[in-house]
Design a protein around this motif. Structure first.
Motif, PDB file in Angstrom:
ATOM      1  N   ARG A  16       0.842  -1.195   0.000  1.00 52.70           N
ATOM      2  CA  ARG A  16       0.000   0.000   0.000  1.00 52.70           C
ATOM      3  C   ARG A  16       0.878   1.246   0.000  1.00 52.70           C
ATOM      4  NH1 ARG A  16      -3.499   2.905   3.858  1.00 52.70           N
ATOM      5  NH2 ARG A  16      -5.052   3.870   2.508  1.00 52.70           N
ATOM      6  N   LEU A  17       0.527   2.203  -0.842  1.00 54.95           N
ATOM      7  CA  LEU A  17       1.217   3.485  -0.911  1.00 54.95           C
ATOM      8  C   LEU A  17       0.360   4.522  -0.209  1.00 54.95           C
ATOM      9  CD1 LEU A  17       2.368   3.377  -4.641  1.00 54.95           C
ATOM     10  CD2 LEU A  17       3.700   2.810  -2.607  1.00 54.95           C
ATOM     11  N   LEU A  18       0.948   5.237   0.730  1.00 50.97           N
ATOM     12  CA  LEU A  18       0.228   6.215   1.532  1.00 50.97           C
ATOM     13  C   LEU A  18       0.383   7.620   0.967  1.00 50.97           C
ATOM     14  CD1 LEU A  18       1.476   4.977   5.022  1.00 50.97           C
ATOM     15  CD2 LEU A  18      -0.664   4.367   3.897  1.00 50.97           C
ATOM     16  N   THR A  19      -0.672   8.390   1.065  1.00 48.25           N
ATOM     17  CA  THR A  19      -0.576   9.805   0.709  1.00 48.25           C
ATOM     18  C   THR A  19       0.169  10.524   1.828  1.00 48.25           C
ATOM     19  OG1 THR A  19      -2.640  10.387   1.824  1.00 48.25           O
ATOM     20  CG2 THR A  19      -2.803   9.714  -0.495  1.00 48.25           C
ATOM     21  N   PHE A  51       2.164  13.254  -8.192  1.00 52.06           N
ATOM     22  CA  PHE A  51       1.761  12.731  -6.889  1.00 52.06           C
ATOM     23  C   PHE A  51       2.932  12.048  -6.195  1.00 52.06           C
ATOM     24  CE2 PHE A  51      -2.039  12.601  -9.583  1.00 52.06           C
ATOM     25  CZ  PHE A  51      -2.840  13.481  -8.874  1.00 52.06           C
ATOM     26  N   ARG A  53       3.864   9.404  -3.098  1.00 54.52           N
ATOM     27  CA  ARG A  53       3.316   8.384  -2.209  1.00 54.52           C
ATOM     28  C   ARG A  53       4.458   7.765  -1.411  1.00 54.52           C
ATOM     29  NH1 ARG A  53      -0.478  10.875  -3.462  1.00 54.52           N
ATOM     30  NH2 ARG A  53      -2.346  10.172  -4.504  1.00 54.52           N
TER      31      ARG A  53
END
Length: 80
Positions: A16-19, A51, A53
């Motif tokens: 999972r890539l987090l903001t 973006f 991440r």
């Protein structure tokens, strides 16, 4: 020894890539702190167009690197 073996492992595509906001929430900080970590290259991140991440593993590594273990009584006496 090759240079590739000393670098960080490749990103797991299922990870999972987090903001920035999600990373800030996990660190219990404002969004400015993770942005600064990225700008200073103190944490691994992924750039997707405009973006940014942060992989969960990178956040875990960053937290673990700042962990300081408590001193025991024998450590206190040894240090003196």
């Amino acid at each position: 020894m090759s240079k590739a073996s000393t670098q960080t492992p490749p990103l797991d595509l299922d990870e999972r890539l987090l903001t920035i906001a999600e990373a800030a929430e996990r660190l219990n900080t404002s969004p400015r702190f993770p942005r600064r970590l990225v700008a200073e290259r103190r944490i691994r991140f992924v750039k997707l167009g405009r973006f940014v991440r942060i992989p969960e593993s990178a956040l875990r590594e960053f937290i673990a690197s700042g962990l300081i273990e408590p001193m025991t009584t024998s450590d206190v006496w040894r240090a003196a």
